[in-house]
Structures are given as structure tokens and as C-alpha cells.
Design an enzyme around this catalytic site. Structure first.
Site, short mmCIF file in Angstrom:
data_model
loop_
_atom_site.label_atom_id
_atom_site.label_comp_id
_atom_site.label_asym_id
_atom_site.label_seq_id
_atom_site.Cartn_x
_atom_site.Cartn_y
_atom_site.Cartn_z
N ASP A 53 4.51 -17.18 0.71
CA ASP A 53 3.90 -17.22 2.03
C ASP A 53 2.40 -17.40 1.80
O ASP A 53 1.71 -16.48 1.33
CB ASP A 53 4.17 -15.92 2.79
CG ASP A 53 3.60 -15.93 4.20
OD1 ASP A 53 2.73 -16.77 4.50
OD2 ASP A 53 4.02 -15.08 5.01
N ASN A 80 -0.61 -28.59 1.31
CA ASN A 80 0.19 -29.35 2.26
C ASN A 80 0.84 -28.50 3.35
O ASN A 80 1.19 -29.03 4.40
CB ASN A 80 1.27 -30.11 1.48
CG ASN A 80 2.31 -30.74 2.37
OD1 ASN A 80 2.03 -31.69 3.09
ND2 ASN A 80 3.53 -30.20 2.32
N TYR A 149 -3.35 -27.13 16.50
CA TYR A 149 -3.19 -28.03 15.36
C TYR A 149 -4.46 -28.84 15.13
O TYR A 149 -4.96 -28.94 14.00
CB TYR A 149 -2.00 -28.95 15.61
CG TYR A 149 -1.69 -29.90 14.48
CD1 TYR A 149 -1.00 -29.47 13.35
CD2 TYR A 149 -2.05 -31.24 14.54
CE1 TYR A 149 -0.69 -30.34 12.31
CE2 TYR A 149 -1.76 -32.12 13.51
CZ TYR A 149 -1.07 -31.66 12.40
OH TYR A 149 -0.77 -32.53 11.38
N LYS A 153 -7.05 -28.91 11.85
CA LYS A 153 -7.22 -30.11 11.03
C LYS A 153 -8.68 -30.57 11.00
O LYS A 153 -9.14 -31.11 9.99
CB LYS A 153 -6.30 -31.22 11.53
CG LYS A 153 -4.82 -30.92 11.30
CD LYS A 153 -4.52 -30.59 9.84
CE LYS A 153 -3.05 -30.32 9.59
NZ LYS A 153 -2.76 -30.03 8.17
#
Length: 244
Positions: A53, A80, A149, A153
Site C-alpha cells: 500500500d 504508476n 484527479y 496530476k
């Protein structure tokens, strides 16, 4: 290799394994990681399955310790692991728990893994190594209702730049790959229709995830004197250039 049990992580892991790399497969689901290793066929012997995790510092520490014991010097971190969580929910309705979960995985997890890699790269001899962060075209242009999100990013881009700068004295290179519409489970909905900036719902083209994997391998195999700082790989016809 974080997020090695599916999607882009699995594709990149298989590309690297079949081209002679030794790969540590990290992720939360052991069964998925073991399936990735099996798909590598004869190259599976060079894969280490390491359920992790990435939001837990002690598990990240154990991951890098296990990688070092198994393979010795480390050469690459592919950061990733990520969640799209909260997609499709207007900002005023997004639960704080969802926001926090996305930030924990996409940003905090990436930082913890990069920090651990940085320490190993500095201490090992010869010194140095490479970090490749998985960004997104959302690091440049958001989709509707994707605030969690998109924010993470954008933050990933700052993480990449800072790591690249701070790594220079130690031969640590850091680059970022921004991916758009690779054919994975996460993008299945794009083929049937996804919300656009003008309010319409339209299908979008996708590309073979193997094309992403080959690009990551190219970035990974450069000498440390060279670096792809930012690369964008996307389906040619996706509404990114001119989005909105």
C-alpha cells in the site's frame, strides 16, 4: 513498478520483463500481481511480487528493502499507482473522503515512493538512478468533474520538476509521461461515451497500451546523462488539443 497488477502498470512491467529487466511488482492486490508475473512467461523468474500500500510509509520502506535484497542496486522507479476516484461527480458533491483517498494514492503515495527511491539512489554505488512519474494529459487540461484527479496530476508535474532538480548532484534523473486514452479498464467508458466540456457525451478513440509501455521503456533505457523530461503519448484523435 507501482500499480503493477493491471492496466498501464501491467503493460509496462511485461514490456520490461520481456526485454531483460528485473522488475518488482508492487500493488495492493497480490493475486493481480501474481497474474502479471505469470503473463511474463519465462521472464517471470525476474519478477518479485511485493504487495504494497503506497500510502503507508512503513510498507514503502519494506518494498524498497525487499527490492534491494533481491536485486541489489536499483535502477528505476516507475511511479504508476493511481486512482481516478470521484470522476463524474460535481465539485460541490464530491465527498471529502473521496478527495482524500485520491490525494493519498496519487500524490502522497508517489512522494513516498520517490523519497525511498531517492535515498537508495544516493546511497548505492555507483550512485544514481531514474524515476518516471505517470502523469496524465489531465496535468495540462482537465475533464469535467475531475477535480481530485486533475489536482493530483498537476501536483505530479511539480513533484517531477523538483525531483529532477534535486537529483542532479546525485545522477538521479526524473521524467514524466503524460498518457491519454490508453486502452485499459479505466478507459473502457470512453469507447461508449464520456462527458465533454461542452456538455455532450461522445465516445473517444483509444490507443494500444503497448505503445505506452514501449515509450516508458525508451525513457527507462536512456543513459543517466540524458532524460526525457516530459512526454505525452495519447490516442491521436482524442479531444485534448483544443479541449474545451
Amino acid at each position: 513498478m507501482t500499480g503493477g497488477g493491471s492496466g498501464i502498470g501491467r503493460a509496462v512491467a511485461l514490456e520490461l520483463l520481456t526485454q531483460g529487466w528485473s522488475v518488482v511488482l508492487a500493488g495492493r492486490h497480490r493475486a493481480r500481481l501474481e497474474e502479471t508475473a505469470r503473463l511474463a512467461g519465462e521472464a517471470a523468474g525476474r519478477a518479485l511480487v511485493a504487495p504494497t500500500d503506497v500510502t503507508r510509509p512503513e510498507e514503502v520502506h519494506a518494498l524498497f528493502a525487499a527490492a534491494s535484497v533481491r536485486f541489489g542496486a536499483l535502477g528505476l522507479l516507475f511511479n504508476n499507482a493511481g486512482l481516478f476516484g470521484g470522476g463524474g461527480v460535481p465539485v460541490e458533491e464530491l465527498a471529502y473522503e473521496t478527495w482524500r483517498e485520491v490525494v493519498e494514492v496519487n500524490l502522497n503515495g508517489a512522494f513516498l515512493c520517490a523519497q525511498a527511491a531517492f535515498r537508495h539512489f544516493k546511497e548505492q554505488r555507483p550512485q544514481g538512478g531514474r524515476i518516471i512519474n505517470n502523469g496524465s494529459v489531465s496535468a495540462h487540461a482537465p475533464r469535467p468533474h475531475s477535480i481530485a484527479y486533475t489536482a493530483t496530476k498537476h501536483a505530479m508535474t511539480g513533484l517531477t520538476k523538483s525531483l529532477s532538480l534535486d537529483g542532479r548532484p546525485y545522477r538521479i534523473a526524473c521524467g514524466q509521461i503524460d498518457i491519454g486514452n490508453a486502452a485499459t479498464e479505466m478507459t473502457d467508458r470512453m469507447r461508449t461515451g464520456i462527458l465533454q466540456a461542452d456538455g455532450a457525451v461522445r465516445p473517444e478513440p483509444v490507443m494500444d497500451v503497448a505503445d505506452v509501455a514501449r515509450t516508458v521503456r525508451h525513457m527507462a533505457e536512456l543513459p543517466l546523462d540524458a532524460n526525457v523530461q516530459f512526454a505525452t503519448v495519447m490516442a491521436s484523435g482524442m479531444p485534448y488539443i483544443g479541449r474545451g
